[in-house]
Write a protein that holds these residues in place. Structure first.
Motif, short mmCIF file in Angstrom:
data_model
loop_
_atom_site.label_atom_id
_atom_site.label_comp_id
_atom_site.label_asym_id
_atom_site.label_seq_id
_atom_site.Cartn_x
_atom_site.Cartn_y
_atom_site.Cartn_z
N TRP A 233 8.03 -12.01 -21.46
CA TRP A 233 9.10 -11.64 -22.49
C TRP A 233 9.67 -10.25 -21.74
O TRP A 233 10.96 -10.12 -21.96
CB TRP A 233 8.21 -11.11 -23.99
CG TRP A 233 8.11 -12.15 -24.71
CD1 TRP A 233 6.94 -12.73 -24.88
CD2 TRP A 233 8.93 -13.15 -25.34
NE1 TRP A 233 6.93 -13.98 -25.63
CE2 TRP A 233 8.36 -13.74 -25.97
CE3 TRP A 233 10.45 -12.83 -25.80
CZ2 TRP A 233 9.04 -14.99 -26.86
CZ3 TRP A 233 10.94 -13.85 -26.51
CH2 TRP A 233 10.12 -14.77 -27.12
N ASP A 234 8.79 -9.40 -21.05
CA ASP A 234 9.33 -8.32 -20.47
C ASP A 234 9.27 -8.32 -19.14
O ASP A 234 8.33 -8.98 -18.43
CB ASP A 234 8.68 -6.97 -21.08
CG ASP A 234 8.85 -6.67 -22.69
OD1 ASP A 234 10.22 -7.09 -23.01
OD2 ASP A 234 8.34 -6.27 -23.27
N LEU A 235 10.02 -7.40 -18.22
CA LEU A 235 10.16 -7.59 -16.83
C LEU A 235 8.43 -7.18 -16.22
O LEU A 235 8.23 -7.34 -15.24
CB LEU A 235 11.28 -6.39 -16.36
CG LEU A 235 12.68 -6.81 -16.68
CD1 LEU A 235 13.40 -5.81 -16.02
CD2 LEU A 235 12.88 -8.03 -15.68
N ALA A 236 7.86 -6.29 -16.79
CA ALA A 236 6.60 -5.80 -16.37
C ALA A 236 5.46 -6.71 -16.87
O ALA A 236 4.35 -6.63 -16.73
CB ALA A 236 6.28 -4.68 -16.86
N ASP B 238 4.61 -3.95 -27.43
CA ASP B 238 3.59 -4.61 -26.74
C ASP B 238 2.70 -5.48 -27.87
O ASP B 238 1.51 -5.19 -27.49
CB ASP B 238 3.11 -3.69 -25.85
CG ASP B 238 3.87 -3.10 -24.77
OD1 ASP B 238 4.87 -3.78 -24.49
OD2 ASP B 238 3.59 -2.06 -24.44
N THR B 239 3.11 -6.38 -28.20
CA THR B 239 2.23 -7.30 -29.08
C THR B 239 2.71 -8.64 -29.44
O THR B 239 4.07 -8.61 -29.63
CB THR B 239 1.91 -6.63 -30.88
OG1 THR B 239 1.06 -7.27 -31.36
CG2 THR B 239 3.17 -6.26 -31.38
N TYR B 240 1.51 -9.46 -29.44
CA TYR B 240 2.32 -10.82 -29.97
C TYR B 240 1.82 -11.01 -31.32
O TYR B 240 2.13 -12.32 -31.87
CB TYR B 240 1.19 -11.84 -28.97
CG TYR B 240 1.52 -11.95 -27.58
CD1 TYR B 240 2.70 -12.13 -26.94
CD2 TYR B 240 0.47 -11.25 -26.79
CE1 TYR B 240 2.98 -12.12 -25.54
CE2 TYR B 240 0.83 -11.39 -25.27
CZ TYR B 240 1.79 -11.60 -24.91
OH TYR B 240 2.27 -11.69 -23.36
N SER B 241 1.20 -10.13 -31.95
CA SER B 241 0.78 -10.15 -33.41
C SER B 241 1.36 -9.01 -34.22
O SER B 241 0.71 -8.38 -34.47
CB SER B 241 -0.72 -10.28 -33.50
OG SER B 241 -1.04 -11.54 -32.71
N PRO B 242 2.52 -8.85 -34.31
CA PRO B 242 3.37 -7.91 -34.96
C PRO B 242 2.94 -7.68 -36.39
O PRO B 242 2.75 -9.03 -37.12
CB PRO B 242 4.57 -7.76 -34.86
CG PRO B 242 4.98 -9.15 -34.42
CD PRO B 242 4.10 -9.78 -33.92
N ASP C 55 14.44 -4.54 -26.04
CA ASP C 55 14.40 -4.46 -24.39
C ASP C 55 15.43 -3.39 -24.14
O ASP C 55 16.19 -2.77 -24.72
CB ASP C 55 14.62 -5.62 -23.84
CG ASP C 55 14.00 -6.72 -23.77
OD1 ASP C 55 12.62 -6.42 -23.61
OD2 ASP C 55 14.11 -7.96 -23.78
N ILE C 56 15.20 -2.87 -22.69
CA ILE C 56 16.17 -1.81 -22.53
C ILE C 56 17.53 -2.29 -22.38
O ILE C 56 18.59 -1.54 -22.97
CB ILE C 56 15.54 -1.44 -20.93
CG1 ILE C 56 14.48 -0.43 -21.32
CG2 ILE C 56 16.82 -0.32 -20.31
CD1 ILE C 56 13.73 -0.37 -19.84
N GLY C 57 17.84 -3.67 -21.83
CA GLY C 57 19.02 -4.52 -21.79
C GLY C 57 19.20 -4.74 -23.27
O GLY C 57 18.47 -4.66 -24.13
#
Length: 124
Positions: A24-27, A51-55, A79-81
């Motif tokens: 999902w994210d670059l890192a 940073d969660t798969y279970s919000p 995301d940042i973009g």
């Protein structure tokens, strides 16, 4: 049942661990999900869960529901973009009377990045 004010609460979601095979994210960290809930023409946006798969949101909006009131729930990864679209649930012709009768609905027939979305319908 219809023609009255209802509270629609987005309780929680379960997001797939990858975005079509990619992180999902670059890192390679989990997504930062938020949702947009639209009832008729009124839209609310939730806060972002990092940073969660279970919000878990427990956030709501209220509106008059008629048999043809469109209701949509879109979930995104902040995301940042540009934000990534995760998935959506749309009642184009209005919420079904069976979902309103159930009150607590677990939606799980998704084709994108969601595995599950828990929603509560409460008459006001």
């Amino acid at each position: 049942m219809f023609g009255r004010k209802w509270r629609i609460t987005i309780i929680s979601a379960k997001v797939k661990t990858t975005n079509n095979g990619s992180p999902w994210d670059l890192a390679s960290s989990p997504p930062d999900p938020y949702f947009e809930l639209t009832i008729g023409g009124a839209k609310v946006t939730s806060n972002t869960k990092s940073d969660t798969y279970s919000p878990v949101w427990n956030a709501y909006s209220e509106g008059i529901l008629n048999t043809n009131t469109a209701v949509s729930i879109f979930v995104y990864d902040e995301d940042i973009g540009p934000d990534h679209f995760i998935d959506s649930w749309v009642y184009k012709s209005g919420v079904s009377s069976s979902d309103l009768s159930l009150r607590d609905v677990t939606m799980n027939n998704f084709t994108g990045g969601l595995l599950e979305l828990k929603v509560k319908f409460e008459p006001q």
